[in-house]
Enzyme design. Structure first.
Site, PDB file in Angstrom:
ATOM      1  N   HIS A 104     -33.553  17.570 -33.701  1.00 35.26           N
ATOM      2  CA  HIS A 104     -32.524  18.044 -32.761  1.00 35.26           C
ATOM      3  C   HIS A 104     -31.818  19.250 -33.363  1.00 35.26           C
ATOM      4  CE1 HIS A 104     -32.780  14.483 -30.143  1.00 35.26           C
ATOM      5  NE2 HIS A 104     -33.073  13.856 -31.269  1.00 35.26           N
ATOM      6  N   LYS A 130     -41.491  15.346 -23.657  1.00 41.12           N
ATOM      7  CA  LYS A 130     -40.712  14.222 -24.176  1.00 41.12           C
ATOM      8  C   LYS A 130     -40.292  13.283 -23.059  1.00 41.12           C
ATOM      9  CE  LYS A 130     -38.090  11.724 -26.873  1.00 41.12           C
ATOM     10  NZ  LYS A 130     -37.536  11.821 -28.199  1.00 41.12           N
ATOM     11  N   HIS A 135     -39.477   8.169 -26.521  1.00 35.35           N
ATOM     12  CA  HIS A 135     -38.374   7.354 -27.039  1.00 35.35           C
ATOM     13  C   HIS A 135     -38.633   5.938 -26.538  1.00 35.35           C
ATOM     14  CE1 HIS A 135     -34.057   6.759 -28.336  1.00 35.35           C
ATOM     15  NE2 HIS A 135     -34.355   5.635 -27.723  1.00 35.35           N
ATOM     16  N   HIS A 163     -39.719   7.687 -33.812  1.00 41.46           N
ATOM     17  CA  HIS A 163     -38.715   6.948 -34.593  1.00 41.46           C
ATOM     18  C   HIS A 163     -38.884   5.435 -34.476  1.00 41.46           C
ATOM     19  CE1 HIS A 163     -36.863   7.137 -30.655  1.00 41.46           C
ATOM     20  NE2 HIS A 163     -36.357   8.333 -30.825  1.00 41.46           N
ATOM     21  N   ASP A 193     -35.751  13.039 -36.806  1.00 40.94           N
ATOM     22  CA  ASP A 193     -34.714  12.763 -35.795  1.00 40.94           C
ATOM     23  C   ASP A 193     -33.347  13.183 -36.322  1.00 40.94           C
ATOM     24  OD1 ASP A 193     -33.657  12.055 -33.377  1.00 40.94           O
ATOM     25  OD2 ASP A 193     -33.794   9.897 -33.682  1.00 40.94           O
TER      26      ASP A 193
HETATM   27  O1  DOR Z   1     -29.682   8.713 -32.881  1.00 42.24           O
HETATM   28  C1  DOR Z   1     -30.140   9.445 -32.031  1.00 42.24           C
HETATM   29  N1  DOR Z   1     -29.598  10.662 -31.775  1.00 42.24           N
HETATM   30  N2  DOR Z   1     -31.194   9.031 -31.326  1.00 42.24           N
HETATM   31  C2  DOR Z   1     -31.648   9.712 -30.277  1.00 42.24           C
HETATM   32  O2  DOR Z   1     -32.568   9.254 -29.668  1.00 42.24           O
HETATM   33  C3  DOR Z   1     -30.989  10.962 -29.842  1.00 42.24           C
HETATM   34  C4  DOR Z   1     -30.263  11.601 -30.911  1.00 42.24           C
HETATM   35  C5  DOR Z   1     -29.315  12.673 -30.442  1.00 42.24           C
HETATM   36  O3  DOR Z   1     -29.717  13.514 -29.639  1.00 42.24           O
HETATM   37  O4  DOR Z   1     -28.168  12.692 -30.894  1.00 42.24           O
HETATM   38 ZN    ZN Z   2     -34.172  12.141 -31.370  1.00 40.62          ZN
END
Ligand code: DOR
Ligand code: ZN
Length: 345
Positions: free
Chosen positions: A15, A99, A136, A174, A247
């Site tokens: 991200h 995704k 996911h 993940h 992640d």
């Molecule tokens: O912990 C997470 N943060 N899991 C996710 O699936 C999304 C991510 C986020 O975008 O902050």
């Molecule tokens: Zn993620």
């Protein structure tokens, strides 16, 4: 062993956000990683090819000068996604994957999928053109306990979806349970699983025992220790179906340290030190390169990187900042709770 040279790693789930956050966190990844799969859960999400092209341009503009980093773009699958738009974005080389977020599963997933039949056309087209689907893997039904959401997803969503579109290449992202590991290990067809740095280092006790630690809260939430051990065995097994997707998910401290805190661990900065630590504990340092640098490219049909990266074991702990400053506020770096001795040198 005190030095370890690897093909340069890639991050198969990252991200980066946008704007000031993107500018601050991007160098934390490009310092060590050659490529990364960029998650599309912006506000609004990266849905169409034109969105991905514009986001890619913003990432390239934010790169440190001279950085050879390649962002591998993804599209956010919605029930209205147009198969022709996806196919065109793939054909032009713009995107590496699509995704799938079940609607409501995590941060900015409201536009995700509720009725999986509505995306059948897109998935069939993706199978036809060889475009991978990143998933996911959690159900979102309120009646399913949050610690069971991954396991239930495997039987009720993932398996039927893969049976309906058998040619589809899938990345189960993940993974947090032994059930997810077993599913990916035993499945026939084109499937792999990513494992995060933090899920190798923490289990739910780290989040909840002796005080609540919001910086360890992420989704899927870390499970009990036996699952953590299954993840460590899979990551260090040498099985090419498992590889790194950090992640790494930055949120500012006010957004984490709140009565309703955001999910995400920010691990970009110290991921390789953490992984070398884990692989050394598991007596598998010789398998680290497969996990960080070889299995992922093979799954995505890309060559491994030519460049290398060297880790050296230090006599004293490697200093890391507690936080990364951003113009949106501080982002706390993942702290595994013990010193790290392996340093990228
Ligand atoms: O912990 C997470 N943060 N899991 C996710 O699936 C999304 C991510 C986020 O975008 O902050
Ligand atoms: Zn993620």
């Amino acid at each position: 062993m005190t030095t370890l040279t690897l093909r340069r790693p890639d991050d198969w789930h990252l991200h980066l956000r946008d704007g000031a956050m993107l500018a601050a966190v991007l160098p934390e990844t490009t310092r060590h990683f050659a490529r990364a799969i960029i998650m599309p859960n912006l506000v609004p999400p990266v849905v169409r090819g034109t969105d991905a092209a514009a986001y890619r341009a913003r990432i390239l503009a934010a790169l440190p000068k001279g950085s050879p980093f390649t962002p591998l773009m993804t599209l956010y699958l919605t029930e209205d996604t147009d198969p022709d738009d996806v196919a065109a974005a793939h054909a032009s080389g713009l995107i590496t994957a699509v995704k799938l977020y079940p609607a409501g599963a995590t941060t900015n997933s409201a536009s995700g999928v509720t009725d999986f039949d509505k995306v059948r056309g897109v998935l069939d087209r993706m199978a036809e053109i060889g475009l991978p689907l990143c998933i996911h893997g959690e159900v979102t039904s309120p009646e399913v306990d949050i610690f069971d959401r991954e396991q239930v997803f495997l039987d009720t969503v993932l398996d039927p979806l893969r049976r309906a579109t058998p040619g589809l290449t899938v990345t189960l992202e993940h993974i947090t349970t032994s059930h997810g590991i077993d599913y990916v290990s035993d499945a026939t067809g084109k499937i792999a699983g990513t494992i995060t740095t933090h899920h190798l280092m923490i289990n739910r006790n780290h989040i909840l025992a002796g005080g609540i630690r919001p910086h360890y809260y992420c989704l899927p939430v870390a499970k009990r220790n036996t699952h953590q051990q299954a993840l460590r065995r899979a990551a260090t097994s040498g099985n090419p179906r498992f590889f790194l997707g950090t992640d790494s998910a930055p949120h500012t401290d006010p957004n984490k340290l709140s009565a309703c805190g955001c999910a995400g661990c920010f691990t970009a900065t110290n991921t390789l030190s953490c992984l070398a630590h884990v692989f050394e504990e598991e007596e598998a340092l010789d398998r680290l390169e497969g996990f960080t640098s070889l299995h992922g490219p093979a799954h995505y049909g890309l060559p491994p990187n030519d460049a290398t990266l060297t880790l050296t074991k230090q006599a004293s702990p490697v200093p890391y900042p507690t936080q990364i400053a951003t113009d949106e506020g501080p982002v706390t770096l993942f702290d595994p709770g013990h010193p790290l001795f392996w340093q990228v040198t």
